[in-house]
Design an enzyme around this catalytic site. Structure first.
Site, PDB file in Angstrom:
ATOM      1  N   CYS A  40       0.849  -1.192   0.000  1.00  0.00           N
ATOM      2  CA  CYS A  40       0.000   0.000   0.000  1.00  0.00           C
ATOM      3  C   CYS A  40       0.885   1.243   0.000  1.00  0.00           C
ATOM      4  O   CYS A  40       2.033   1.205   0.434  1.00  0.00           O
ATOM      5  CB  CYS A  40      -0.875  -0.051   1.254  1.00  0.00           C
ATOM      6  N   SER A  42       0.901   3.636   1.937  1.00  0.00           N
ATOM      7  CA  SER A  42       1.377   3.995   3.282  1.00  0.00           C
ATOM      8  C   SER A  42       2.669   3.259   3.642  1.00  0.00           C
ATOM      9  O   SER A  42       3.525   3.810   4.334  1.00  0.00           O
ATOM     10  CB  SER A  42       0.306   3.685   4.333  1.00  0.00           C
ATOM     11  N   HIS A  45       5.238   5.255   1.877  1.00  0.00           N
ATOM     12  CA  HIS A  45       5.436   6.552   2.543  1.00  0.00           C
ATOM     13  C   HIS A  45       6.232   6.384   3.840  1.00  0.00           C
ATOM     14  O   HIS A  45       6.968   7.272   4.256  1.00  0.00           O
ATOM     15  CB  HIS A  45       4.094   7.213   2.860  1.00  0.00           C
ATOM     16  N   HIS A  61       0.545  -3.842   6.052  1.00  0.00           N
ATOM     17  CA  HIS A  61      -0.655  -3.631   6.884  1.00  0.00           C
ATOM     18  C   HIS A  61      -1.923  -3.957   6.105  1.00  0.00           C
ATOM     19  O   HIS A  61      -2.988  -3.430   6.396  1.00  0.00           O
ATOM     20  CB  HIS A  61      -0.682  -2.186   7.381  1.00  0.00           C
ATOM     21  N   CYS A 168      -7.188  -2.982   3.792  1.00  0.00           N
ATOM     22  CA  CYS A 168      -6.796  -1.571   3.788  1.00  0.00           C
ATOM     23  C   CYS A 168      -7.355  -0.839   2.576  1.00  0.00           C
ATOM     24  O   CYS A 168      -8.302  -0.082   2.686  1.00  0.00           O
ATOM     25  CB  CYS A 168      -5.286  -1.362   3.877  1.00  0.00           C
TER      26      CYS A 168
HETATM   27 ZN   LIG Z   1      -2.852   0.940   3.457  1.00  0.00          ZN
END
Ligand SMILES: [Zn+2]
Ligand SMILES: [Zn+2]
Length: 372
Positions: A40, A42, A45, A61, A168
């Site tokens: 993902c 995130s 990031h 996640h 997610c």
């Molecule tokens: Zn995510």
């Protein structure tokens, strides 16, 4: 027990596949064998430092797998159950949980930021070095210990690589449209970004009965892919998006705009593309030091709603099974999001492809025997 995990030790470093010691699950925790995990934005990031998180850590996640063992007090799953993982394990007792907004749980957030489980400690160790968790889940590992509330029981019939995405990206995009914006039949919805979250917003908008679903993405192949999920019009950022949306809506603007990107300036553009009384939902996470500006007088006179949405403003324990039920009945084609799969040892390639924007969603198959 001994596990293999992809450890991130420094910003932008390659993942280091190490043998770690994983402690058994404590009270209200569950040991899960990971089958598949999405990669993902995130995660990327965090690897780049845009989202700060303690290191060394094991990222990931967005996963699903099979319960291996449960700690004291766990009654909702037993070994052998299939689970999709939620990265916001609500406590159930704080003011947000009791108000029906569990993704704002005030007990979970501090532990999430600290890279621990709910009790403030970690279960993964490399010799005498502690390894941090990431978003409670650390799915870039063959096994993980998660809070009981993170292990959401799902039917055995749902493929675990599909179930992983429900944890997610799908919930985030779908929930922004359905739970937060409450898109109604006949609405026009503009969605910025045609990655996993943006396309999940497209699916949500179509299921909610939106009339026009306009997708904005700089990459032509991603725009083309949006049609599969129900987009009615694809625009490039260079297409003068605000003017085009106005033209397509008889001058009014969209009822709802979803920013699934979080880039500078997009919130302002989404505000302009929205009709008076309309709703702008920000989903993509901007840099921590970024600020957005909206025109103050118009904000009042046009009565627009400007809201963030975390994790689809969802109740993960209830919404993840609902999404997978919609998938099973053919109304939410989550499987079509998977544009590329990777072996576990190809994790860094999955990150490279994410950075290049070449995937709707890349999924890492950690245990092929559990997926096929
Ligand atoms: Zn995510
Ligand atoms: Zn709570």
């Amino acid at each position: 027990m001994e596990i293999t995990a992809a450890v991130l030790s420094a910003l932008n470093a390659p993942h280091d596949f190490r043998r770690l010691t994983l402690d058994p699950p404590r009270r209200d925790e569950v040991l899960v064998k990971i089958a598949a995990t999405g990669v993902c934005a995130s995660d990327a990031h965090t690897r780049s430092g845009r989202i700060p998180s303690p290191m060394p850590c094991v990222l990931g996640h967005e996963g699903a797998g099979v319960v291996v063992d449960t700690g004291e007090g766990v009654t909702h799953v037993v070994p052998g159950d299939h689970v999709a993982l939620s990265w916001m394990p609500n406590c159930g007792t704080c003011r947000y949980c009791t108000a029906g907004r569990p993704v704002l749980c005030s007990a979970s957030a501090p532990a999430l930021l600290a890279g621990t489980l709910m009790d403030g400690t970690v279960r993964m160790h490399d010799g005498d070095q502690d390894i941090h968790h990431y978003s409670f889940l650390s799915t870039f590992a063959d096994h993980t210990v998660v809070p009981a509330a993170s292990a959401v029981k799902i039917p055995d019939s749902v493929p675990l690589d599909v179930a992983a995405l429900a944890g997610c990206g799908v919930l985030t995009g779908y929930g922004a449209v359905v739970n937060r914006a409450k898109v109604a039949p006949g609405d026009t919805v503009v969605i910025y970004g045609a990655g996993g979250v943006g396309l999940s917003a497209v699916m949500g908008a179509q299921l909610a009965g939106a009339d026009q679903i306009i997708v904005v993405d700089p990459q032509e192949d991603k725009r083309a892919g949006a049609e599969i999920f129900g987009a009615t019009r694809m625009l490039a950022p260079s297409d003068d998006v605000v003017a085009t949306v106005r033209r397509l809506t008889g001058g009014a603007g969209a009822d709802v705009a979803i920013d699934a990107v979080g880039a500078n300036g997009l919130l302002e553009q989404a505000f302009d593309a929205t009709t008076p009384g309309g709703t702008v939902v920000c989903v993509g996470v901007p840099a921590a030091d970024s600020y957005a500006q909206v025109p103050g007088a118009r904000f009042v006179r046009e009565e627009k709603f400007l809201t963030g949405s975390l994790y689809g403003s969802s109740r993960p324990g209830q919404d993840i099974p609902k999404l997978l039920s919609l998938f099973a009945s053919g109304r939410l084609p989550i499987d079509k999001l998977v544009s590329q799969t990777y072996r576990f040892d190809e994790l860094d390639t999955a990150f490279d492809d994410l950075a290049a924007g070449s995937n709707r969603r890349g999924v890492v198959i950690v245990d092929p025997d559990l997926v096929n």
